[in-house]
Design a protein around this motif. Structure first.
Motif, PDB file in Angstrom:
ATOM      1  N   MET A  16       7.261  -7.056  -1.819  1.00 37.91           N
ATOM      2  CA  MET A  16       7.545  -7.806  -0.590  1.00 37.91           C
ATOM      3  C   MET A  16       8.405  -7.013   0.375  1.00 37.91           C
ATOM      4  SD  MET A  16       7.960 -11.792  -0.981  1.00 37.91           S
ATOM      5  CE  MET A  16       7.271 -12.035   0.624  1.00 37.91           C
ATOM      6  N   ILE A  17       9.470  -6.406  -0.156  1.00 39.24           N
ATOM      7  CA  ILE A  17      10.379  -5.678   0.721  1.00 39.24           C
ATOM      8  C   ILE A  17       9.662  -4.482   1.332  1.00 39.24           C
ATOM      9  CG2 ILE A  17      12.445  -4.258   0.724  1.00 39.24           C
ATOM     10  CD1 ILE A  17      13.640  -6.202  -1.240  1.00 39.24           C
ATOM     11  N   GLY A  18       8.900  -3.754   0.492  1.00 35.13           N
ATOM     12  CA  GLY A  18       8.174  -2.597   1.007  1.00 35.13           C
ATOM     13  C   GLY A  18       7.166  -3.002   2.065  1.00 35.13           C
ATOM     14  N   GLY A  19       6.427  -4.087   1.797  1.00 31.21           N
ATOM     15  CA  GLY A  19       5.400  -4.524   2.737  1.00 31.21           C
ATOM     16  C   GLY A  19       5.987  -4.983   4.050  1.00 31.21           C
ATOM     17  N   TRP A  20       7.128  -5.648   3.978  1.00 32.08           N
ATOM     18  CA  TRP A  20       7.714  -6.148   5.217  1.00 32.08           C
ATOM     19  C   TRP A  20       8.378  -5.017   6.001  1.00 32.08           C
ATOM     20  CZ3 TRP A  20      12.794  -6.473   7.050  1.00 32.08           C
ATOM     21  CH2 TRP A  20      12.930  -7.219   8.234  1.00 32.08           C
ATOM     22  N   ALA A  21       9.095  -4.145   5.291  1.00 30.98           N
ATOM     23  CA  ALA A  21       9.860  -3.105   5.975  1.00 30.98           C
ATOM     24  C   ALA A  21       8.952  -2.111   6.681  1.00 30.98           C
ATOM     25  CB  ALA A  21      10.770  -2.386   4.986  1.00 30.98           C
ATOM     26  N   SER A  22       7.678  -2.008   6.276  1.00 34.06           N
ATOM     27  CA  SER A  22       6.780  -1.065   6.936  1.00 34.06           C
ATOM     28  C   SER A  22       6.469  -1.476   8.362  1.00 34.06           C
ATOM     29  CB  SER A  22       5.455  -0.977   6.189  1.00 34.06           C
ATOM     30  OG  SER A  22       5.645  -0.909   4.832  1.00 34.06           O
ATOM     31  N   ASN A  23       6.710  -2.751   8.702  1.00 37.10           N
ATOM     32  CA  ASN A  23       6.438  -3.241  10.041  1.00 37.10           C
ATOM     33  C   ASN A  23       4.958  -3.059  10.396  1.00 37.10           C
ATOM     34  OD1 ASN A  23       6.991  -4.459  12.376  1.00 37.10           O
ATOM     35  ND2 ASN A  23       7.976  -2.706  13.360  1.00 37.10           N
ATOM     36  N   ASN A  24       4.101  -3.451   9.500  1.00 41.12           N
ATOM     37  CA  ASN A  24       2.671  -3.323   9.719  1.00 41.12           C
ATOM     38  C   ASN A  24       2.037  -4.623   9.255  1.00 41.12           C
ATOM     39  OD1 ASN A  24      -0.061  -2.918   8.956  1.00 41.12           O
ATOM     40  ND2 ASN A  24       0.263  -0.724   8.939  1.00 41.12           N
ATOM     41  N   LYS A  25       1.135  -5.153  10.083  1.00 40.04           N
ATOM     42  CA  LYS A  25       0.597  -6.477   9.746  1.00 40.04           C
ATOM     43  C   LYS A  25      -0.164  -6.463   8.429  1.00 40.04           C
ATOM     44  CE  LYS A  25       0.368  -8.417  14.274  1.00 40.04           C
ATOM     45  NZ  LYS A  25      -0.255  -8.072  15.534  1.00 40.04           N
ATOM     46  N   PHE A  26      -0.936  -5.404   8.206  1.00 39.22           N
ATOM     47  CA  PHE A  26      -1.723  -5.346   6.976  1.00 39.22           C
ATOM     48  C   PHE A  26      -0.803  -5.271   5.761  1.00 39.22           C
ATOM     49  CE2 PHE A  26      -4.819  -3.664  10.034  1.00 39.22           C
ATOM     50  CZ  PHE A  26      -5.797  -4.627   9.850  1.00 39.22           C
ATOM     51  N   SER A  27       0.254  -4.471   5.878  1.00 39.39           N
ATOM     52  CA  SER A  27       1.198  -4.382   4.763  1.00 39.39           C
ATOM     53  C   SER A  27       1.812  -5.740   4.484  1.00 39.39           C
ATOM     54  CB  SER A  27       2.317  -3.396   5.088  1.00 39.39           C
ATOM     55  OG  SER A  27       1.792  -2.152   5.371  1.00 39.39           O
ATOM     56  N   LEU A  28       2.200  -6.447   5.557  1.00 38.28           N
ATOM     57  CA  LEU A  28       2.862  -7.736   5.367  1.00 38.28           C
ATOM     58  C   LEU A  28       1.903  -8.724   4.701  1.00 38.28           C
ATOM     59  CD1 LEU A  28       5.279  -9.522   5.766  1.00 38.28           C
ATOM     60  CD2 LEU A  28       4.417 -10.146   7.986  1.00 38.28           C
ATOM     61  N   LEU A  29       0.655  -8.743   5.190  1.00 38.08           N
ATOM     62  CA  LEU A  29      -0.321  -9.659   4.593  1.00 38.08           C
ATOM     63  C   LEU A  29      -0.504  -9.356   3.112  1.00 38.08           C
ATOM     64  CD1 LEU A  29      -3.146 -10.078   7.225  1.00 38.08           C
ATOM     65  CD2 LEU A  29      -1.668 -11.812   6.242  1.00 38.08           C
ATOM     66  N   ALA A  30      -0.617  -8.064   2.810  1.00 34.96           N
ATOM     67  CA  ALA A  30      -0.805  -7.684   1.415  1.00 34.96           C
ATOM     68  C   ALA A  30       0.406  -8.077   0.590  1.00 34.96           C
ATOM     69  CB  ALA A  30      -1.045  -6.187   1.316  1.00 34.96           C
TER      70      ALA A  30
END
Lengths: 173, 353
Positions: B142-156
């Motif tokens: 979760m932290i990695g996906g959110w911190a990337s600031n990318n919609k696809f990362s956040l969704l994943a």
């Protein structure tokens, strides 16, 4: 100073510092992460009191499940400092007053029970799973079951609220 | 346990440090060669050759991959949250490793007259500790996906988190029926019971089936690898990662596989128990050290088998759709686990009376 006392003060300082950071962080995501730190510190206290079951359940339930859901919502809402609504001055004073009143009540309630909570470290076995389970399912079986029914009703309520009504079609926008 | 912790001697600390070092480096090496095994087995299933250039039979391929990842340029996106961006893969790796602390890798060895237990920590809440660490594993994603600031990362990341939380429930419920039989949460006690009796898989086949499905979901392995579904989400929650930070994410998946295979072997397949061999007699004839070695090899063989199953399933079964995944978790596995629990309870009561 014995090691347990050093650990106690370290964990206490960590818990208080993290709790303050929860309030003072600008970024809500950071607040949630600090709150997770608070839970870890409190679990450390449980271990010091030899309540390993409570410690790990605290981590699983609060840090592992509830905080993930918090993080979920906050991440999807994409809150940042620009989006934060500006509250009026009166609102802030009222919030400070009511928060202070709550703290007063808590301190007053806990003041007389200090003896019940303060334990020397490593003693006591009520937090071990065997004892806790026995107590929960014999002495406190009725409150235990009632609280689980309460959770069930909350769950049913959430499902009912979240369910789409039968005759309405999903809105496409 | 705590009072013991404060009065223990220096030798014990040293011994535990060495054991932790050994377990972690072993886990890393196994994870490294699992990547090789994955590619080789995939190649075998698809009638290809697989990696065969680096070293004999391509055996040095994982080393080459690791070196490549280390030397790649490291990019941290400008709009990302730098601290959390680095914290994400670190957390993923740490939580993957932490579980190894409660797994008994063997009984004990004797060095200079000292009995050294081959388990890092025999805590009386062993299984709950495993669950605690597993529930922390969500944060890495979760932290990695959110911190990337990318919609696809956040969704994943959101997908991964909700999947892990959902399957944790069924996993816990499937284990309750096992725990009712063992009456202990300590992994060491569970293994000892299986050494004296028969393996838990015989009594709990349904529980094991639910457990292994949930483990696949927790490890984000196919058919549950929706957080990294390339055709929907580009590359998943680690899309913005490069160099060894990406490597840590990919690698933590293999470490997770290794550790959860060990947990499955311990809970259901007798742990370090050698089938059809009486370990106490073996200790009497061969000595403690050799017996520990054979016990460890038995556990390792079971782990290798599960690793093979992981890879086998990945290259056999296609990915679920997201609603199918949630359906399976909430509407099929949880009721099934509850039914298993009730059946176990009723049968236990009938046998007792």
């Amino acid at each position: 100073m014995p090691l347990s006392e050093i650990l106690f003060w370290f964990l206490t300082a960590l818990a208080l510092f993290s709790a303050l950071m929860v309030v003072f962080s600008d970024n809500p995501i950071h607040s949630v992460l600090w709150l997770i730190m608070v839970f870890f510190a409190i679990s450390g206290h449980y271990i010091l009191m030899n309540a390993q079951f409570l410690a790990i359940v605290n981590l699983i339930v609060y840090a592992g499940a509830i905080m993930v859901l918090f993080l979920f919502v906050i991440m999807l809402m994409n809150m940042n400092t620009d989006a934060e609504p500006q509250k009026s001055q009166w609102m802030r004073i009222a919030a400070a007053l009511s928060g202070g009143a709550l703290m007063l009540v808590l301190v007053a309630a806990l003041k007389d029970n200090v003896g019940a909570v303060s334990r020397t470290s490593g003693e006591g076995s009520i937090g071990l799973i065997r004892n806790l389970g026995k107590v929960l399912f014999t002495d406190y079986v009725l409150p235990f079951e009632i609280s689980s029914v309460l959770f069930l009703s909350a769950m049913v309520g959430a499902v009912v609220l979240g369910k789409r009504e039968k005759n309405t079609k999903p809105v496409n926008n | 346990m705590m009072t013991l912790l404060f009065t223990m001697d220096l030798m014990l600390v040293l011994e535990k440090f060495l054991l932790i070092g050994a377990v972690i480096s072993f886990a890393l090496v196994v994870a490294m060669y699992t990547t090789y095994a994955e590619r080789k087995i995939a190649a075998w299933m698809q009638d290809r050759r697989g990696p065969n250039r680096a070293g004999p039979f391509g055996l040095l391929q994982p080393v080459a991959d690791g070196v490549k990842l280390f030397f790649k340029e490291e990019i941290i996106p400008l709009a990302s949250n730098r601290f959390l961006f680095v914290l994400g893969p670190a957390l993923a790796m740490i939580t993957a490793m932490l579980t190894s602390a409660v797994i008994p890798w063997g009984e004990y060895i004797e060095i200079l007259g000292r009995k050294i237990s081959l388990q890092i920590a025999d805590v009386n809440i062993g299984i709950l500790y495993v669950f605690g660490v597993v529930s922390m594993g969500v944060y890495g994603i979760m932290i990695g996906g959110w911190a990337s600031n990318n919609k696809f990362s956040l969704l994943a990341a959101v997908r991964g988190a909700s999947q892990i939380i959902s399957y944790e429930l069924a996993m816990g419920l499937s284990l309750i029926s096992l725990l009712m039989m063992t009456g202990s949460l300590s992994l060491k006690t569970i293994v000892e019971q299986q050494m004296n009796g028969s393996w838990n898989i015989i009594y709990q086949p349904l529980g094991f089936l639910i457990f292994i499905i949930c483990v696949f979901a927790e490890c984000n392995r196919t058919p549950f690898d929706l957080p990294e579904a390339e055709n929907e989400l580009n590359f998943g929650y680690h899309q913005e990662y490069s160099s060894m930070k990406l490597g840590l994410y990919l690698f933590s998946e293999y470490v997770n596989m290794f550790i959860s295979s060990a947990v499955m072997a311990t809970l259901f397949f007798g742990g370090y128990d050698i089938p059809f061999v009486d370990e106490t007699a073996l200790t009497a004839s061969l000595g403690a050290n050799l017996t520990a070695l054979f016990c460890f090899l038995a556990l390792f063989a079971k782990v290798l088998f599960f690793l093979f199953v992981f890879i086998w399933v990945r290259w056999t079964i296609p990915r679920f759709r997201y609603d199918q995944l949630m359906d399976l978790g909430w509407k099929k596995l949880i009721p099934l686990a509850l039914a298993n629990m009730i059946i176990t309870a009723v049968v236990m009561l009938l046998i007792k009376n």
